[in-house]
Scaffold this motif. Structure first.
Motif, mmCIF file in Angstrom:
data_model
loop_
_atom_site.group_PDB
_atom_site.id
_atom_site.type_symbol
_atom_site.label_atom_id
_atom_site.label_comp_id
_atom_site.label_asym_id
_atom_site.label_seq_id
_atom_site.Cartn_x
_atom_site.Cartn_y
_atom_site.Cartn_z
ATOM 1 N N ALA A 67 0.829 -1.204 0.000
ATOM 2 C CA ALA A 67 0.000 0.000 0.000
ATOM 3 C C ALA A 67 0.865 1.256 0.000
ATOM 4 O O ALA A 67 0.528 2.260 -0.649
ATOM 5 C CB ALA A 67 -0.932 -0.002 1.210
ATOM 6 N N LEU A 68 1.975 1.226 0.704
ATOM 7 C CA LEU A 68 2.890 2.370 0.699
ATOM 8 C C LEU A 68 3.459 2.605 -0.695
ATOM 9 O O LEU A 68 3.555 3.750 -1.160
ATOM 10 C CB LEU A 68 4.013 2.152 1.711
ATOM 11 N N ALA A 69 3.831 1.530 -1.362
ATOM 12 C CA ALA A 69 4.348 1.670 -2.724
ATOM 13 C C ALA A 69 3.281 2.254 -3.655
ATOM 14 O O ALA A 69 3.564 3.134 -4.481
ATOM 15 C CB ALA A 69 4.846 0.327 -3.242
ATOM 16 N N ARG A 70 2.036 1.780 -3.520
ATOM 17 C CA ARG A 70 0.943 2.334 -4.330
ATOM 18 C C ARG A 70 0.746 3.814 -4.018
ATOM 19 O O ARG A 70 0.515 4.635 -4.919
ATOM 20 C CB ARG A 70 -0.357 1.575 -4.077
ATOM 21 N N ALA A 71 0.819 4.153 -2.744
ATOM 22 C CA ALA A 71 0.636 5.549 -2.342
ATOM 23 C C ALA A 71 1.688 6.447 -2.972
ATOM 24 O O ALA A 71 1.385 7.574 -3.388
ATOM 25 C CB ALA A 71 0.676 5.673 -0.823
ATOM 26 N N GLY A 72 2.911 5.964 -3.043
ATOM 27 C CA GLY A 72 3.954 6.754 -3.681
ATOM 28 C C GLY A 72 3.632 7.048 -5.131
ATOM 29 O O GLY A 72 3.846 8.171 -5.623
ATOM 30 N N ARG A 73 3.096 6.060 -5.831
ATOM 31 C CA ARG A 73 2.748 6.258 -7.234
ATOM 32 C C ARG A 73 1.561 7.212 -7.378
ATOM 33 O O ARG A 73 1.537 8.071 -8.266
ATOM 34 C CB ARG A 73 2.444 4.904 -7.894
ATOM 35 N N VAL A 102 13.298 22.583 -6.473
ATOM 36 C CA VAL A 102 13.574 21.894 -5.208
ATOM 37 C C VAL A 102 12.345 21.092 -4.783
ATOM 38 O O VAL A 102 12.464 19.951 -4.321
ATOM 39 C CB VAL A 102 13.973 22.913 -4.126
ATOM 40 N N VAL A 103 11.159 21.685 -4.941
ATOM 41 C CA VAL A 103 9.923 20.970 -4.618
ATOM 42 C C VAL A 103 9.815 19.709 -5.454
ATOM 43 O O VAL A 103 9.489 18.627 -4.949
ATOM 44 C CB VAL A 103 8.696 21.878 -4.847
ATOM 45 N N ARG A 104 10.094 19.827 -6.732
ATOM 46 C CA ARG A 104 9.993 18.676 -7.636
ATOM 47 C C ARG A 104 10.928 17.551 -7.186
ATOM 48 O O ARG A 104 10.553 16.380 -7.164
ATOM 49 C CB ARG A 104 10.322 19.129 -9.058
ATOM 50 N N GLU A 105 12.133 17.902 -6.817
ATOM 51 C CA GLU A 105 13.097 16.897 -6.347
ATOM 52 C C GLU A 105 12.614 16.259 -5.046
ATOM 53 O O GLU A 105 12.726 15.041 -4.858
ATOM 54 C CB GLU A 105 14.457 17.560 -6.138
ATOM 55 N N ARG A 108 9.754 13.731 -5.680
ATOM 56 C CA ARG A 108 10.276 12.444 -6.158
ATOM 57 C C ARG A 108 10.883 11.655 -5.015
ATOM 58 O O ARG A 108 10.736 10.419 -4.941
ATOM 59 C CB ARG A 108 11.311 12.668 -7.261
ATOM 60 N N ALA A 109 11.570 12.342 -4.098
ATOM 61 C CA ALA A 109 12.177 11.652 -2.954
ATOM 62 C C ALA A 109 11.119 11.071 -2.023
ATOM 63 O O ALA A 109 11.289 9.967 -1.481
ATOM 64 C CB ALA A 109 13.089 12.614 -2.189
ATOM 65 N N ILE A 110 10.006 11.794 -1.812
ATOM 66 C CA ILE A 110 8.923 11.272 -0.978
ATOM 67 C C ILE A 110 8.327 10.020 -1.606
ATOM 68 O O ILE A 110 8.087 9.006 -0.930
ATOM 69 C CB ILE A 110 7.843 12.346 -0.766
ATOM 70 N N ALA A 111 8.084 10.058 -2.916
ATOM 71 C CA ALA A 111 7.535 8.890 -3.602
ATOM 72 C C ALA A 111 8.497 7.712 -3.518
ATOM 73 O O ALA A 111 8.073 6.562 -3.315
ATOM 74 C CB ALA A 111 7.251 9.235 -5.062
ATOM 75 N N ASP A 112 9.789 7.976 -3.640
ATOM 76 C CA ASP A 112 10.790 6.918 -3.516
ATOM 77 C C ASP A 112 10.807 6.355 -2.101
ATOM 78 O O ASP A 112 10.916 5.133 -1.896
ATOM 79 C CB ASP A 112 12.165 7.473 -3.891
ATOM 80 N N SER A 113 10.678 7.231 -1.111
ATOM 81 C CA SER A 113 10.630 6.775 0.286
ATOM 82 C C SER A 113 9.415 5.897 0.528
ATOM 83 O O SER A 113 9.493 4.900 1.270
ATOM 84 C CB SER A 113 10.603 7.980 1.236
#
Length: 458
Positions: A67-73, A102-105, A108-113
Motif C-alpha cells: 500500500a505504501l508503494a501504491r501511495a507513492g505512485r 527543489v519541490v519537484r526533487e 520524487r524523494a517522498i515517492a521513492d521513500s
C-alpha cells in the motif's frame, strides 16, 4: 486579494469522511495573498481521532509495504485536492517559497521513500532479532523486534516537503499515524495522507489533524510516541521523552591542511546552497585548517552569482518569504554577525521582488576562532560561517552536527569524529552534507526510536 470562494479548501482527514471545520485559517502565499483555507479541528475531535487509531489493528506487514508503494505512485501521478502534479508543485513553491525545482526533487524523494518504506524501516532491525514470534528461531529462544507502542504522532515541518518521507516508516512498521501539518505548508501532508488512503490505508490508520497550539498538545498526549520539528527550545523540551525532537542540523564541513579546498569547492558550495539552503542537512559552518579568508572569498564569489527569482520560476534556486519575515531574518543576522568579516551579505540579504515577497540572498561571514558563537547559527537560506581550525582545537568545535563532511586524510582524526556522540553522520571525502537516501539513518534510524527487542522462547 483572491476571492475567498476560489481558495483551495484543505479539510481535516480524521476517521471517516474529510471534515471541514467551522474554524479555518487562511494559508497565504509568499506575497501575503490568501491561497488556501485549512480546517482547524478542536481538541475533542483530536481526542476522538486518537482513540480511533488506538482501536484499529494494523494491516499485515506485506499489505502495508504494498500500500505504501501504491501511495507513492498515486502521490506522484494523480490529481488530488483538485491539483495535478505540476499544479501541486507550483502551489507548494508559491506557498512555502521553496523553489519549484527543489519541490519537484523533494516530491520524487517522498515517492521513492514510500516505495521503499518497508525495506528502509527494516534496516534498523538488529541482526540478532527476527520480525515475528512465529519465526522458527523462537523455538530455541530469539530476540523479536516489536513496536514500543501503537500510535505515532507527528508535528510536521513546513520549511521543506522532504521530511514527510520519514514518518512513512512508522506506517510500514505497523503504527497508526496522526500528522499535524504546518500551517506554512500543509499541501504536501494533505496530498500524501490522501494518497495513502487511496492506496489502501483506512481512515483509522492515518489521519491529518490541523490544529491550533492548544489542541496540538492533545495530539501528542493521545499517542504512544511522537516526533516534533522545531528549534532548540523544542529539543530541550522533549529530549529523553516519548517524543523524538527534530531540531537544527548545524551541519558542517572540515578541511584539514593535507587537503586542497580548491579541489572540493563545488561540493562545499553545493552543500551550502543546495535546495535553497533551507534544509537541516545544508552546511552552515565551514572550518578550515589555516587561513580561512581565501576559502571564504571563493565561497562568496560563487554564491553571489545565484539569481534572484520568484519561487515558481524554473531557474530559481533561492528561497522566498514575505518581505516582513525576510526583513526580520535579515535584522537578526546583522545583529549576530556584528564584529565578523562579511564577504557577502554584510549590507543585507533581502532582495524584494516587488510583489510583497523577497528572496533571501546568500551570506558568508568569516570568524576569528572555531568556537565563535556565530558558528552555531542556522538560518533557512544559504548563510555560512567560515572559521579557522587547528588540531589543537580538536573535535569540540565540530560537535552538535547532524552531518559533518570531513575533507581530510587523517585516519586518527576521522576515528575521533566517528566516535563523537553529538555528530550524527560523518562523510569522508568529496560527499556533500545533503547526501541521503532511503535505508541509511538520518539522525539515527527512526526504527531505533519506534521499536525494541524482546526475548521470546516457545
Amino acid at each position: 486579494m483572491a476571492d475567498q470562494q476560489a481558495l483551495l479548501q484543505l479539510d481535516a482527514l480524521g476517521p471517516g469522511a474529510p471534515y471541514r471545520a467551522r474554524r479555518r485559517t487562511v494559508v497565504g502565499d509568499v506575497t501575503g495573498a490568501p491561497f488556501a483555507e485549512l480546517s482547524l479541528v478542536p481538541r475533542l475531535f483530536v481526542s476522538r481521532a486518537m482513540r480511533a487509531l488506538h482501536a484499529a489493528e494494523p494491516l499485515p506487514a506485506e499489505e502495508r509495504s504494498a500500500a505504501l508503494a501504491r501511495a507513492g505512485r498515486i502521490f506522484l501521478t494523480e490529481r488530488i485536492d483538485g491539483l495535478d502534479l505540476p499544479g501541486y508543485q507550483r502551489a507548494v513553491a508559491r506557498v512555502s517559497g521553496v523553489p519549484v525545482r527543489v519541490v519537484r526533487e523533494a516530491v520524487r524523494a517522498i515517492a521513492d521513500s514510500a516505495e521503499k518504506a518497508g525495506w528502509a524501516a527494516r534496516q534498523a532491525r538488529p541482526g540478532g532479532a527476527v520480525a515475528d514470534w512465529r519465526d522458527a528461531a523462537t523455538l530455541n529462544g530469539s530476540a523479536v523486534w516489536t513496536r514500543r507502542g501503537e500510535v505515532f504522532a507527528v508535528h510536521a515541518a513546513g520549511n521543506h516537503p522532504g521530511p514527510h518521507g520519514l514518518w512513512l516508516e512508522a506506517l510500514a512498521l505497523g503504527y497508526r499515524v496522526a500528522v499535524r501539518p504546518s500551517r506554512r505548508e500543509p499541501l504536501t501532508p494533505h496530498r500524501l495522507v490522501t494518497a495513502l488512503r487511496l492506496a489502501g490505508f483506512g481512515s483509522d490508520q492515518v489521519v491529518l489533524l490541523p490544529t491550533d497550539h492548544d489542541a496540538a498538545d492533545e495530539l501528542l498526549a493521545g499517542a504512544d510516541l511522537g516526533m516534533v520539528y522545531g528549534g532548540d527550545e523544542v529539543v530541550r523540551k522533549y529530549a529523553g521523552s516519548t517524543v523524538l525532537p527534530q531540531g537544527p542540523g548545524r551541519s558542517k564541513i572540515l578541511v584539514t591542511r593535507d587537503t586542497d579546498w580548491r579541489d572540493h569547492l563545488d561540493t562545499i558550495v553545493d552543500s551550502i546552497a543546495h535546495q535553497g539552503g533551507v534544509a537541516c542537512i545544508n552546511a552552515t559552518a565551514v572550518l578550515v585548517e589555516g587561513d580561512p579568508a581565501p576559502l571564504a572569498a571563493a565561497i562568496a564569489e560563487r554564491l553571489a552569482t545565484l539569481p534572484t527569482l520568484p519561487p515558481e520560476d524554473e531557474k530559481a534556486v533561492l528561497a522566498v518569504q514575505p518581505v516582513a519575515e525576510a526583513r526580520a531574518i535579515e535584522a537578526y543576522l546583522l545583529r549576530r554577525a556584528a564584529g565578523t568579516r562579511a564577504w557577502l551579505g554584510g549590507d543585507g540579504v533581502v532582495a524584494e521582488l516587488g510583489d510583497g515577497s523577497a528572496v533571501l540572498r546568500p551570506a558568508v561571514h568569516q570568524l576569528d576562532r572555531p568556537d565563535a558563537e556565530q558558528a552555531g547559527i542556522e538560518l533557512a537560506f544559504p548563510c555560512v560561517w567560515v572559521a579557522p581550525w587547528s588540531p589543537e582545537a580538536g573535535v569540540a568545535p565540530l560537535r552538535n552536527s547532524l552531518v559533518l563532511t570531513a575533507l581530510t586524510g587523517d585516519d586518527a582524526l576521522f576515528d575521533r569524529l566517528l566516535r563523537e556522540p553529538s555528530i550524527a553522520n560523518v562523510y569522508r571525502g568529496d560527499h556533500p552534507t545533503y547526501w541521503i537516501r532511503p535505508g541509511v539513518p538520518h539522525d539515527g534510524y527512526l526504527g531505533e526510536f519506534l521499536m525494541r527487542t524482546k526475548t521470546v522462547i516457545r
